[in-house]
Design an enzyme around this catalytic site. Structure first.
Site: not given
Ligand code: HMG
Ligand code: MG
Length: 302
Positions: A15-16, A207, A240, A249
């Site tokens: 994933r990450d 992490h 990310c 990581n």
């Molecule tokens: P948004 O655009 O604000 O969402 O995104 P919305 O609710 O306004 O919906 C907009 C569109 O997105 C709609 O589709 C929804 O259906 C769709 P449309 O009508 O335009 O076709 N949608 C989704 N589709 C699939 N799955 C969903 C979903 N939710 C809405 N769950 C949202 C908000 C949170 C969805 C977006 O910002 C997002 O997906 N962000 C994820 C970013 C991400 O994955 N980042 C990496 C992971 S975090 C990380 O790596 C850190 C970590 O490792 C720890 C660290 O190291 O810090 C964990």
């Molecule tokens: Mg991370």
């Protein structure tokens, strides 16, 4: 010093690690990676995320990957779910654990999940409730607990504040993440200390991204506080997409080498783990980003 005798490692490479890859990685390759990790003795694997495919295209095959895994008894499979839409989709894949992910930094919260910290908690609350009602364990991830690519240094108080909010909505376990790998041991300890005001030691994990080469030192600093759970990434994959320049990581191989050298058990076979790292690195046409793997591979080839 109260060093743990045993450490639980969650490999977050699928994933990450892979979320940041520009080239498409077929579901079959991701599934094979998961299979190799469980063969190597990993008991916890973060497989994918049910996020918007517009935000992270690489994870669009989440359901296919989850469906393709031949589950090994005793292994737990986790997935990221940022909202109810993601949780509902994830639930069909029967994960053992879901992860809601927030940030100690307001700016990173907006960049990563498009909402404020307060809004993210409002969004997570029904996810946590639904997951717990379905018997799915809930982990929380706290990004930018030491530094933020947009706001700079992050004070431990802000980490404590977020940990308290996560605890308040029923998140069962919390991960302290150094998303951009700027942390150094004492700063990481301060972030963990702030977290420990809200969560017991057995519910806290580290992490650490390795951008500045500090992740092993930070892992040791956390171990010295008694922390015994860590997210790591095979071959040091990743980063990310919303934290430009951040590397993966800390490599699982490097952490396992260090722990075994300290007489701490992981249940992981380092040689098989290195093979898993070679498998995915070969696919990505690069060398494994692990110093221990590089050294052991050089020895193997000598
Ligand atoms: P948004 O655009 O604000 O969402 O995104 P919305 O609710 O306004 O919906 C907009 C569109 O997105 C709609 O589709 C929804 O259906 C769709 P449309 O009508 O335009 O076709 N949608 C989704 N589709 C699939 N799955 C969903 C979903 N939710 C809405 N769950 C949202 C908000 C949170 C969805 C977006 O910002 C997002 O997906 N962000 C994820 C970013 C991400 O994955 N980042 C990496 C992971 S975090 C990380 O790596 C850190 C970590 O490792 C720890 C660290 O190291 O810090 C964990
Ligand atoms: Mg991370």
């Amino acid at each position: 010093m109260k060093l743990p005798q045993r450490v639980k490692i969650v490999d977050v490479g699928p994933r990450d690690g892979l979320q940041n890859e520009k080239q498409p990685v077929p579901a079959a390759v991701k599934i094979e990676l998961v299979h190799r990790l469980q063969q190597a003795g990993l008991k916890e694997i973060e497989v994918t995320s049910f996020v918007s495919p517009k935000w992270v295209p690489q994870m669009a095959d989440n359901a296919e990957v989850m469906a393709g895994i031949q589950r090994k008894p005793g292994v737990r499979y986790s997935v990221l779910t940022p909202n109810l839409q993601g949780f509902d989709a994830a639930l069909k894949s029967q994960p053992d654990e879901i992860v809601v992910f927030g940030a100690a930094s307001e700016a990173f919260s907006r960049k990563n999940i498009n909402c404020s910290i307060a809004e993210s908690i409002e969004r997570f609350a029904p996810v946590v409730q639904a997951a717990r009602a379905a018997g799915v364990y809930v982990r929380g991830a706290m990004s930018c607990t030491v530094g933020c690519p947009y706001e700079g240094e992050i004070a431990p108080e802000r980490v404590g504040y977020l940990a308290g909010l996560m605890k308040g909505i029923g998140v069962q376990h919390i991960g302290v993440a150094d998303t951009i790998g700027v942390g150094t041991p004492r700063k990481v300890q301060a972030a963990i200390e702030a977290t420990l005001r809200h969560y017991a030691l057995e519910h806290v994990s580290g992490h650490f991204h390795d951008t500045y080469g500090q992740a092993l030192a930070n892992t040791l600093a956390a171990l010295e506080m008694g922390v015994w759970q860590f997210d790591t990434s095979v071959a040091g994959l990743g980063g990310c997409p919303y934290a430009k320049g951040a590397t993966g990581n800390v490599a699982t191989e490097d952490v396992v080498y260090m722990l075994h050298g300290m007489g701490i058990e992981t249940g992981i076979d380092l040689d098989l783990l290195i093979d898993a790292g070679v498998f995915i690195s070969d696919f990505l046409q690069r060398k494994p980003g692990s110093r221990a793997a590089t050294a052991i591979l050089n020895k193997r080839h000598a």
